[in-house]
Design an enzyme around this catalytic site. Structure first.
Site, PDB file in Angstrom:
ATOM      1  N   LEU F  76     -23.136  -5.812 -35.078  1.00 31.86           N
ATOM      2  CA  LEU F  76     -25.008  -5.241 -35.077  1.00 31.86           C
ATOM      3  C   LEU F  76     -24.534  -5.473 -33.296  1.00 31.86           C
ATOM      4  CD1 LEU F  76     -25.513  -9.175 -36.561  1.00 31.86           C
ATOM      5  CD2 LEU F  76     -25.443  -6.893 -37.387  1.00 31.86           C
ATOM      6  N   CYS F  77     -24.036  -4.926 -32.980  1.00 27.66           N
ATOM      7  CA  CYS F  77     -23.465  -4.313 -31.518  1.00 27.66           C
ATOM      8  C   CYS F  77     -23.911  -3.103 -31.053  1.00 27.66           C
ATOM      9  CB  CYS F  77     -22.257  -4.222 -30.859  1.00 27.66           C
ATOM     10  SG  CYS F  77     -21.686  -4.001 -29.371  1.00 27.66           S
ATOM     11  N   HIS F  78     -25.403  -2.712 -30.624  1.00 24.90           N
ATOM     12  CA  HIS F  78     -25.225  -1.368 -30.487  1.00 24.90           C
ATOM     13  C   HIS F  78     -24.197  -0.554 -29.708  1.00 24.90           C
ATOM     14  CE1 HIS F  78     -28.895  -3.432 -30.306  1.00 24.90           C
ATOM     15  NE2 HIS F  78     -29.422  -2.514 -31.075  1.00 24.90           N
ATOM     16  N   GLU F 115     -17.942  -5.502 -25.045  1.00 27.48           N
ATOM     17  CA  GLU F 115     -18.136  -4.559 -24.407  1.00 27.48           C
ATOM     18  C   GLU F 115     -16.338  -4.608 -23.794  1.00 27.48           C
ATOM     19  OE1 GLU F 115     -20.404  -3.322 -24.340  1.00 27.48           O
ATOM     20  OE2 GLU F 115     -20.807  -1.539 -26.152  1.00 27.48           O
ATOM     21  N   ASP F 129       1.532  -8.400 -28.909  1.00 30.61           N
ATOM     22  CA  ASP F 129       2.513  -7.065 -30.396  1.00 30.61           C
ATOM     23  C   ASP F 129       3.465  -7.317 -29.276  1.00 30.61           C
ATOM     24  OD1 ASP F 129       2.584  -5.663 -32.199  1.00 30.61           O
ATOM     25  OD2 ASP F 129       2.040  -3.421 -31.224  1.00 30.61           O
TER      26      ASP F 129
END
EC number: 4.6.1.17
Lengths: 160, 160, 160, 160, 160, 160
Positions: F76-78, F115, F129
């Protein structure tokens, strides 16, 4: 009469070629290319290799990541589970620029030429992006396939 | 002392440059490049332009779509709302290959040089993909920025 | 003589239309569609709405996320910063299926019709995916634009 | 009691179904759909097939590329290495619109129904995008699975 | 002398490790993590589980979808055809927050630890996103690998 | 009564919040987090910072690139046009691990907290990783928002 393109069916319609009957074998491809630029830009990027710099490492990494996006960029390219990828950039005073070499492998039903060529292209574009404030006349050239192994069509080795 | 790269901060650390204070203006860039190949491959692709063929149209479309993915490919490139993009491929018997020209525009805080160069690169790679069964020795070359307008740094026009 | 397509230039070449001169205004679009299926599949999905089920919520969310990918899917569609998106699914015993309604808004230089239509399509496909073990004969139909506001071309309201 | 959805575990929680124990076999699916529109829009798109036009080719290519993005769009869909994909659009004066047919194959552990249906949907949306300046009342309909082969659940052939 | 990183070749250059010679076996990984927050935010999200709410289901689904994007996010991570993925969130009054558990499987040449850890991370970020208007001091913590099976390096079971 | 979640409408249905009426202002967010590990793994990664190593630079770059993918990961992030992003990793002998700090800016209608938090998360996952062959018990913790400026809701500064 011109040769037939594999990406066109008998009606001339574009398609993704059927590779379902090909064997799943180890396939490997190597591609190279270069980017040349002004002395000022060249030295700035080359020196960006020093203790704290990472311009070339950024570009190498961009190339590796781009190899994984190849089938998303090239419309009729098959998605492939890449098993190995590396990109190496060498500075060349002689050409005032950089030589890029990418190597990609897979276990799959079709080759990884496009993955290697895409890795080289995006590596070069990334160098361009980082040097473009210093030189807008850079030139990306000589992107070619060097060699290819695996698959029914046989091995290929570029002769220069 | 070498020139400073804009993508490095004072510690030499790679970053995405801050463009928040730049004005949102109309920006446009044009890039070109070429792919050369054997006569056989060239003619097959060129004739792929005929009534039913669409090899070159596929490549043009791939270039347009790639322009929209530029910030996903180039690590430090800003995402930009592209307002226009087109790619044109011209067949050249003389070079036994194709000349690619991409033009991209935006209303934004930074230029679209990388978008135009990426469009040219991916268009060339797509041609390579479609002709690679006929010729593995194709060469992608001379990817350069032709012109750029808009933005504080002034216009640029390549002189050849 | 047939009408002119906006996505073709005077040479008939496909391009992304230039919207750089359009005003950045509030634009909104609503689209609807439906998916019909066997009674068995319909009830399983409809009951998936109960205390623990979430089949329809999964589909609504898929539609919202797809709206954000529209310019990546539709080749000549402009990237747009969506400012709002929602998808609502209603169960309908009458049609033995579901009615999907998507609404998307932006502040931008071009409309969000494609975003709303894409949201409806992917919502329907997601319902199909979740019910396909029960019924392979489902039908996705009647995907249409219901209304559109904002932009120079004026508002549009579907009349049924 | 309603049938059980495969995408829900015993707690009703949504999951990606485990296909790890399924055999890797050749699987193929065909889907179809249609988009209908005004005579004006229909003729413009249909004539876009002429010597220089490429509206329908753009849409076919968009469908092929969308097939490769299916698992990114449909939340619980498994990523699959597609081995073949093609999309064909036929103009139909009778319905004043276009019939879309997509065929997708893979060697994998689950079927490609969703890939074929996604290809049809995005092809239709791309036609909509290119004709929307001429007609906003277009309708995308009758997206169905035509046939499916391979996999343990047996073959499926739609009967109309 | 420090241990050697597998992602560096003998020149210290970063690469994607070659897994082409590894066997294609069933591999599975489980990861967990948590997000803690104010009582107000916690209750709002927890109650978002009620008859109509779906905050946690949204987050679980985001985690599943993120597992499929892992190789696009982690630069040197191999693309893998995931065969199964699920995410479960448990509310914990005790910690005023949520415990997240993700399980991912594949048939492939390398493990799915990164996929499981990425699923947990994105699930937590999605909860953050939905509660951030209520509490900006939330904390995502204790993201760890719980267990891993399959592959030559042997099974791993976290001991706490 | 619990507080209301902004991502739910009056029916409790999940939606992307409407930010169309918010002003386009400069917004900035800073997030931090950490990853701790065995001494062996810590030293290998830390020494990967030497003349030829680039483990941490790879992770920083992964974080920057992930910031650009945030709206693709968080349902739901713009989508936001990021104007600046940087990630810095500091080695800490004390915690036998690394402290990650990400800063992101935009000119937009909503903030960039997600972000910055996403950049920190993916940076940590990338370190994991690269060190996972040496230590499988690493722990990613304390991912928090440090500060946020811009927007109507006022500035936020974490107090520890």
């Amino acid at each position: 009469m011109s040769a037939k393109l594999t990406h066109q069916d008998d009606d001339g319609r574009i398609r993704m070629v059927d590779v379902g009957d090909k064997d799943e074998t180890t396939r490997r491809a190597v591609a190279t290319g270069r980017i040349t630029m002004s002395q000022t830009a060249y030295q700035a990027i080359r020196d960006g290799q020093g203790p704290k710099g990472d311009a070339l490492k950024t570009a190498e990494l961009a190339g590796i990541m781009a190899a994984k996006k190849t089938s998303d960029l090239i419309p009729l390219c098959h998605p492939l589970p890449i098993t190995q990828a590396k990109v190496a950039i060498s500075a060349s005073d002689e050409i005032s620029g950089f030589i890029i070499r990418a190597e990609v492998s897979t276990r799959g039903r079709t080759g990884v030429e496009m993955e290697a060529l895409t890795a080289v292209s995006v590596t070069a574009l990334t160098i361009y992006d980082m040097a473009k404030a210093l030189d807008k006349s850079m030139r990306i050239s000589d992107i070619v396939l060097e060699e290819k192994t695996g698959g029914k069509s046989g091995d290929y080795q570029r002769d220069d």
